[in-house]
Design a protein around this motif. Sequence first.
Motif, PDB file in Angstrom:
ATOM      1  N   TRP A  16      31.783  78.692 -81.081  1.00 44.90           N
ATOM      2  CA  TRP A  16      32.550  77.521 -80.666  1.00 44.90           C
ATOM      3  C   TRP A  16      32.290  76.282 -81.521  1.00 44.90           C
ATOM      4  O   TRP A  16      33.219  75.535 -81.866  1.00 44.90           O
ATOM      5  N   LEU A  21      28.703  78.313 -73.805  1.00 43.10           N
ATOM      6  CA  LEU A  21      29.511  78.102 -75.003  1.00 43.10           C
ATOM      7  C   LEU A  21      29.470  79.352 -75.892  1.00 43.10           C
ATOM      8  O   LEU A  21      28.397  79.800 -76.281  1.00 43.10           O
ATOM      9  N   LYS A  25      35.347  70.509 -75.554  1.00 43.73           N
ATOM     10  CA  LYS A  25      34.022  71.103 -75.354  1.00 43.73           C
ATOM     11  C   LYS A  25      33.601  71.113 -73.880  1.00 43.73           C
ATOM     12  O   LYS A  25      33.020  72.095 -73.403  1.00 43.73           O
ATOM     13  N   TYR A  32      41.354  75.599 -78.144  1.00 45.72           N
ATOM     14  CA  TYR A  32      40.305  75.599 -77.112  1.00 45.72           C
ATOM     15  C   TYR A  32      39.300  74.543 -77.532  1.00 45.72           C
ATOM     16  O   TYR A  32      38.110  74.764 -77.532  1.00 45.72           O
ATOM     17  N   ALA A  52      35.305  74.015 -72.288  1.00 48.99           N
ATOM     18  CA  ALA A  52      34.690  75.291 -72.676  1.00 48.99           C
ATOM     19  C   ALA A  52      33.349  75.485 -71.974  1.00 48.99           C
ATOM     20  O   ALA A  52      33.017  76.591 -71.518  1.00 48.99           O
ATOM     21  N   ILE A  64      38.598  77.390 -82.091  1.00 47.08           N
ATOM     22  CA  ILE A  64      39.122  78.666 -81.580  1.00 47.08           C
ATOM     23  C   ILE A  64      40.557  78.486 -81.105  1.00 47.08           C
ATOM     24  O   ILE A  64      40.873  77.517 -80.416  1.00 47.08           O
TER      25      ILE A  64
END
Lengths: 411, 411
Positions: free
Chosen positions: A143, A139, A122, A119, A125, A148
Amino acid sequence: MTDLKSWVASANGDTDFPIQNLPYGVFDDGRGARMGVAIGDQILDLGAVDHGLDAALFAEPAWNRVMEAGPQLWADLRARLSELLSNEAHRAAVEPHLVAQSQAKMLMPFRVAEYTDFYAGKNHAMNVGTIFRGAENALPANWLSIPIGYNGRASSVVVSGTPVTRPLGQVKGPNDELPRFAPSARFDIELEFGAIVGQPSQGMISVAQADEMIFGYVLLNDWSARDIQAWEYVPLGPFQGKATATTISPWIVTKAALEPFRVATPERERPLLPYLSEPGPMNYDISLEVALQPQDGTEAVISHTNTRELYYSAAQQLAHHTSSGCAMRVGDLLGSGTISGVTPDSRGSLLEMSWSGKEPLELPDGTTRSFIEDGDTLTLRGAAQGTGYRIGFGDCAGQILPAADLPDWAK
Amino acid sequence: MTDLKSWVASANGDTDFPIQNLPYGVFDDGRGARMGVAIGDQILDLGAVDHGLDAALFAEPAWNRVMEAGPQLWADLRARLSELLSNEAHRAAVEPHLVAQSQAKMLMPFRVAEYTDFYAGKNHAMNVGTIFRGAENALPANWLSIPIGYNGRASSVVVSGTPVTRPLGQVKGPNDELPRFAPSARFDIELEFGAIVGQPSQGMISVAQADEMIFGYVLLNDWSARDIQAWEYVPLGPFQGKATATTISPWIVTKAALEPFRVATPERERPLLPYLSEPGPMNYDISLEVALQPQDGTEAVISHTNTRELYYSAAQQLAHHTSSGCAMRVGDLLGSGTISGVTPDSRGSLLEMSWSGKEPLELPDGTTRSFIEDGDTLTLRGAAQGTGYRIGFGDCAGQILPAADLPDWAK
């Protein structure tokens, strides 16, 4: 290296597969599945040509044995193939073992040991977090500290071109009291970069060791049923919403071919723990695009982005994966997580492009898309641009077929 | 059947392995790894004895080939072994191929294709939910509709007796600003029941089909680093907190041996969707216990419970696993999730037993435990009680070794 040419003419023009690339696949031209290397619009049959390496490495149609043989063999093989396909002196012996890509069906290039999905994008996410939790909680707290990831299902990984049947599953609307069992109405893509683990490990490894273990890369589409996922994922994460299929591009682009395109990961917004520190540039500069073609319609490119957008490199993901003592195996596949840029035209999923259906995409044929419709073909493409050549991945494509009828016992 | 006796005397007394059990394992007595069946305190060497079945099934030390051969072969093999070990007429030919269990080391009984862990124990879900979210939000909204599961890491599955090194990982206290990389201070067990998938599937299957695909069962301890898990698991579920090791008992107890002990799953508190309906009793009545032995100390049994506590059967878990079209493979392992009873002395994890450390367990030696200490050996045991015999699983045990020193690059 940049100026190197092949005696295969099609490798010197507009192609994903110049002599600088030499990606590895498994093909079948009607005479059985075999291992091959792409050159221009041809495939060199590695079980037939005399390359001077141990024939046992090419005896079964999967790249796992070559991976097991280790980095020195990887280097020797690449050097030998480069010589065979660039030096005119070898042409007479090698040319009879070329097969036109147009005459071959591509198969899975390796046996997937285990599949893990990260994941590490950014912007993705942030977008998903904003859609589901609002901008202030976008976030997750961990993170910026953890690459993750969660374990996926290796049996669901298929090669480009394999049709994907829309899944059935438990779905529940926000106002429904109980879930229904129905076809997913929010079936989606995830534009990802996949790393293939080529050497095993036992115990914790560093980012530098992790980078050495990686054999190569593919494009990866982690098909996702957003409605199934939304109902199932608390508290243990995605399961059936991600288990229908994951499509990979058919050619393994080697780490060696991508060396000229290494770049650093983005600047850290929070200091990383030392075990995740990178000894050098571990990210890559690879342009990516997503195309959508409606059934009987015209293909439209609906997104452009770049692997540079990844906040964590595959080497960092792999190092983290081993941090608890988890053993890694030859053939493990690591998906990067969805890669999105900052702008709306650089998003890596329809969930983001249509902002969860609130802003449907307009296609050139006048139709709109919030999520995938039956008959649509989704294609990922990617390439690193060198001076006078490009290192391409080939198409990572799949067409969506209508959901199966509910069996009687499920009604 | 109940009255059947073996000519192996130890099979007729106080044993986990009477003639009614005949569980399958892989052992090494110093002469190499081989497939065997447990009978009393002995192992019958299946590669050596004349059983009249295809020798290729027993050529490599793993039960995968027998599984692949299918249910008719499973029935034939069991019938043949029962005849060989009960009828005195075969004694002279068979007895030379018995190996004392005390002289053998048990190895992994099969190659794990993929490993999935479920969350099918309601008391466990309620306890954990209460600890972390309070009693009013204990059970996730989907829990009574979905056999919740997540994919685990097959490379982490080990056989009973394998030492387990305390993991390192990212941990963050509630008042810490940033995480640290440190040994897990909340390392725990999970008492589970493991189902082994013995036949493949492609596409969605019913609960009845799922039950037919299951080859047998083992006890399973899904070692869990609660502190690593707590920091990592939002939003994509457990990852490194569950990747250090999962221990299974060495003997595969066949579905056939457990037939007399089938019971229905508990009454539904919310109607299930039809695809999860059970055509008959799919749960089992198997007593379970957890024992803890400190280094150089005396073993204490710290919990008693039963597989009856599972709200979803393994067949329901497997059917759900395929609902999105996910293919299943021979050798897939499904953990049930932690099995806890209602009372405090029937909980399946130290997290629950010590109520997250608030109520430490008192051991007979006067020490206390909130979580596992270095040197502790944790052992799961289980058995179904028949009339005059019991179907036991053998020990599922592991000793915890101290965490490794941090490598320089992680400091």
